[in-house]
Design an enzyme around this catalytic site. Structure first.
Site, short mmCIF file in Angstrom:
data_model
loop_
_atom_site.label_atom_id
_atom_site.label_comp_id
_atom_site.label_asym_id
_atom_site.label_seq_id
_atom_site.Cartn_x
_atom_site.Cartn_y
_atom_site.Cartn_z
CD GLU A 269 42.64 57.67 47.74
OE1 GLU A 269 41.79 58.85 48.07
OE2 GLU A 269 43.54 58.00 47.08
CB CYS A 303 34.52 58.08 49.38
SG CYS A 303 35.41 57.59 47.97
CD GLU A 401 31.58 59.12 53.72
OE1 GLU A 401 32.02 58.55 54.42
OE2 GLU A 401 32.21 59.40 52.49
N1 NAD Z 1 36.13 56.00 51.03
C1 NAD Z 1 35.21 54.99 50.31
O1 NAD Z 1 35.32 54.75 49.47
C2 NAD Z 1 34.44 54.31 51.38
C3 NAD Z 1 34.36 52.93 51.02
C4 NAD Z 1 33.43 52.19 51.80
C5 NAD Z 1 32.94 52.75 53.03
N2 NAD Z 1 33.31 53.91 53.36
C6 NAD Z 1 32.81 54.51 54.54
O2 NAD Z 1 33.00 53.51 55.80
C7 NAD Z 1 31.87 53.44 56.41
C8 NAD Z 1 31.59 51.87 56.83
O3 NAD Z 1 31.77 51.01 55.57
P1 NAD Z 1 32.67 49.59 55.81
O4 NAD Z 1 32.28 49.12 56.93
O5 NAD Z 1 32.41 48.83 54.55
O6 NAD Z 1 34.08 50.30 55.58
P2 NAD Z 1 35.40 49.47 56.40
O7 NAD Z 1 36.37 50.58 56.41
O8 NAD Z 1 34.90 48.76 57.49
O9 NAD Z 1 35.90 48.45 55.41
C9 NAD Z 1 36.64 48.74 54.02
C10 NAD Z 1 37.44 47.68 53.91
O10 NAD Z 1 38.33 47.64 55.27
C11 NAD Z 1 38.14 46.35 55.75
N3 NAD Z 1 38.62 46.47 57.12
C12 NAD Z 1 37.64 46.59 58.17
N4 NAD Z 1 38.14 46.71 59.43
C13 NAD Z 1 39.40 46.17 59.17
C14 NAD Z 1 40.66 46.30 59.96
N5 NAD Z 1 40.48 46.42 61.48
N6 NAD Z 1 41.85 46.13 59.56
C15 NAD Z 1 41.93 45.99 58.24
N7 NAD Z 1 40.89 45.85 57.27
C16 NAD Z 1 39.44 46.19 57.76
C17 NAD Z 1 36.87 45.74 55.47
O11 NAD Z 1 36.88 44.11 55.35
C18 NAD Z 1 36.96 46.19 53.99
O12 NAD Z 1 37.64 45.40 53.15
C19 NAD Z 1 30.61 53.73 55.50
O13 NAD Z 1 29.47 54.21 55.91
C20 NAD Z 1 31.41 54.81 54.52
O14 NAD Z 1 31.30 55.97 55.29
C21 NAD Z 1 34.15 54.62 52.50
#
Ligand code: NAD
Length: 501
Positions: A269, A303, A401
């Site tokens: 997602e 999102c 976004e």
């Molecule tokens: N679709 C959604 O619901 C949603 C939610 C949060 C953020 N976002 C988007 O992501 C952007 C950045 O936010 P963010 O930094 O929190 O998102 P992210 O994708 O970095 O983090 C989401 C989750 O993934 C984990 N993660 C990060 N890098 C990882 C890796 N290499 N391997 C495994 N897990 C990993 C994080 O620790 C967290 O638990 C936001 O600006 C937004 O656009 C989308």
């Protein structure tokens, strides 16, 4: 197992501090990281520390996978009927319900989400536990008419095994329950890696799962601020059979690639770039209501938040004027007060992204109608609810976004132009439009390239409905009866040489 639960235990209410954990959960044990490292959890309103949790290592994560595997194979879990699993989920649901105020307070403290929204998220997140408690009993197989005499074709659904769940900070509870509810209903066991900004909500609901009698090792929670190597382990470990991730498209792509080697089930997602179209035929008050709820929930950090607003020329001035009034009336501050509607952004990275996008649009001749600045008098992470018009297609506000409280408005002439612009993105999570013209409603709903459409509605998520995207917004669906699919394998059993006479 059910013997150790009685009604007194189930109705026991843990107080707030008993729900705030400082240890991670592996194999039923609340533990530190193996190197005793920790990291702080802070309140984005003021940067104050509200707790600290173990900074788990790759070896700790491996131990959690081992525990989940052992639990998956254990008699305590495997011998349960679907109804037993359903009952455990119902008990978990009840406990979350009884602790909704405490959980909401933890969520507000670590995410900055206004308390009323946090209470809403507890209700919403818990609705997945309830829904999947019900679905657990309906994971049906099939008996298919055989083309060969004396044979039967039997199809059954079996749990995939251990699932790794990686969740974001914007819905600290709901993104866990939407995945774990489905996984447990199917008979899987899980290792949860919550977002580093919001691990306390995750640990609190895991504590309640333990109280509900969910056997040890079935739910494991690994807290870390070094996600990449642990994500890598989830992808590489042969004992992890599925990965479910909610978060950025960038990380989603990485996990998808890395999971390919082990041919794992992957549910993603990811980010959206939701269009929000207001046609001339729309009821403008309804459209502004929809815009407010779709854009400003969780300070625009969802999102499915509308990202690009396309407004038809005939209704444009009225829509912008009404929206401006509503945006100016928003109450901003520490979400602990029940009258607050907008809290801070989650962290400095998000703040820089939002303010950078607005500055980029300003430099490309977009007009700032309201907002467009930080609010340092409230705190370093507060950004004013903002409306920007005349956003050009080259602006980051258009192409990416924003994930913040910024409405970007673009004027259009006709339906074809609106659809072309709405679909002019590699994302496709949610899309919204407002129209009172029935023919237009069906035409546009079918042609929007998204996984979810809100027609005259700005809030669309429900446990009963399939949540997910197309294009680079993800694969798989969560919630609804489809939400089980990522956690089951289909097995065909051919019963041959049967004697019927
Ligand atoms: N679709 C959604 O619901 C949603 C939610 C949060 C953020 N976002 C988007 O992501 C952007 C950045 O936010 P963010 O930094 O929190 O998102 P992210 O994708 O970095 O983090 C989401 C989750 O993934 C984990 N993660 C990060 N890098 C990882 C890796 N290499 N391997 C495994 N897990 C990993 C994080 O620790 C967290 O638990 C936001 O600006 C937004 O656009 C989308």
């Amino acid at each position: 197992m059910f013997g150790r639960l009685n009604s007194v235990q189930i109705s026991r209410i843990r107080n707030f501090s008993a729900l705030v954990q400082s240890k991670a959960l592996v194999n039923g044990n609340w533990i530190d990281s193996s190197n005793n490292d920790t990291f702080d959890v802070t309140n984005p309103v003021n940067g104050k520390k509200i707790g600290s949790v173990p900074n788990m290592t790759v070896q700790d994560a491996q131990n959690a996978i081992n525990a989940a595997k052992q639990a998956y194979e254990s008699k305590e879990w495997r011998s349960l009927t679907a109804k037993d699993r359903s009952n455990l989920l119902k008990k978990w649901h009840k406990l979350i319900e009884q602790h909704s105020q405490q959980i909401a307070e933890i969520m507000t403290a670590e995410s900055g989400k206004p308390i009323n929204e946090s209470k809403g998220e507890v209700l919403y997140g818990n609705s997945f536990v309830e829904w999947f408690a019900e679905e657990a009993r309906r994971i049906y197989g099939e008996i298919v008419p055989s083309p060969v005499a004396n044979r039967e074709i039997i199809v059954m659904k079996q749990p995939i095994g251990v699932a790794a769940l990686i969740t974001p900070w914007n819905f600290p509870l709901a993104m866990i329950t939407r995945k774990a509810g489905a996984a447990l209903a199917a008979g899987c066991t899980v290792v949860i890696k919550p977002a580093e900004d919001t691990p306390l909500t995750a640990l609190a609901v895991a504590k309640l799962a333990e109280d509900a009698g969910i056997p040890k090792g079935v739910i494991n929670v690994v807290t870390t601020n070094k996600a990449a190597p642990i994500g890598d382990l989830f992808c590489k470990s042969p004992d992890v059979r599925g990965i479910s991730f909610t978060g950025s498209t960038q990380v989603g792509k990485l996990l998808f690639r890395n999971a390919a080697d082990g041919i794992k089930r992957v549910c993603l997602e990811l980010g959206g770039n939701a269009p929000f179209i207001v046609f001339d035929s729309a009821n403008v008050e309804k459209a502004v209501d929809g815009a407010m709820s779709s854009k400003f929930r969780n300070c625009g950090q969802t999102c499915v938040s509308a990202n690009r607003f396309f407004v038809q020329a005939g209704i444009y001035d009225k829509f912008v004027a009404l929206l401006k009034q509503r945006v100016e009336a928003l109450k901003i501050g520490d979400g602990q007060s029940s009258d607050i509607q907008i809290g801070p952004l989650i962290n400095k990275m998000q703040y820089d992204k939002v303010s950078g996008f607005v500055e980029d649009a300003r430099s490309k001749k977009a007009q700032i109608v309201v907002g467009g600045t930080g609010l340092p008098e409230l705190g370093a992470l507060f950004y004013a609810p903002t409306v920007v018009t005349d956003v050009p297609p080259t602006a980051q506000l258009y192409t990416e976004e924003v994930f913040g409280p910024v409405v970007s408005i673009i004027k259009f002439k006709d339906e074809a132009e609106a659809l072309q612009k709405a679909n002019d993105t590699n994302r496709g999570l949610a899309g919204y439009f407002f129209s009172e013209n029935l023919q237009q409603v069906f035409r546009v709903a079918k042609r929007l390239e998204v996984g979810m459409v809100g027609v005259n509605e700005g809030l669309i998520s429900a446990a009963e409905a399939p949540f997910g995207g197309v294009k680079e917004s993800g694969v798989g669906r969560e919630g609804s009866h489809h939400g089980i699919d990522d956690y089951v394998d289909i097995k065909y059993i051919c019963m041959g040489n049967l004697k019927y006479d």
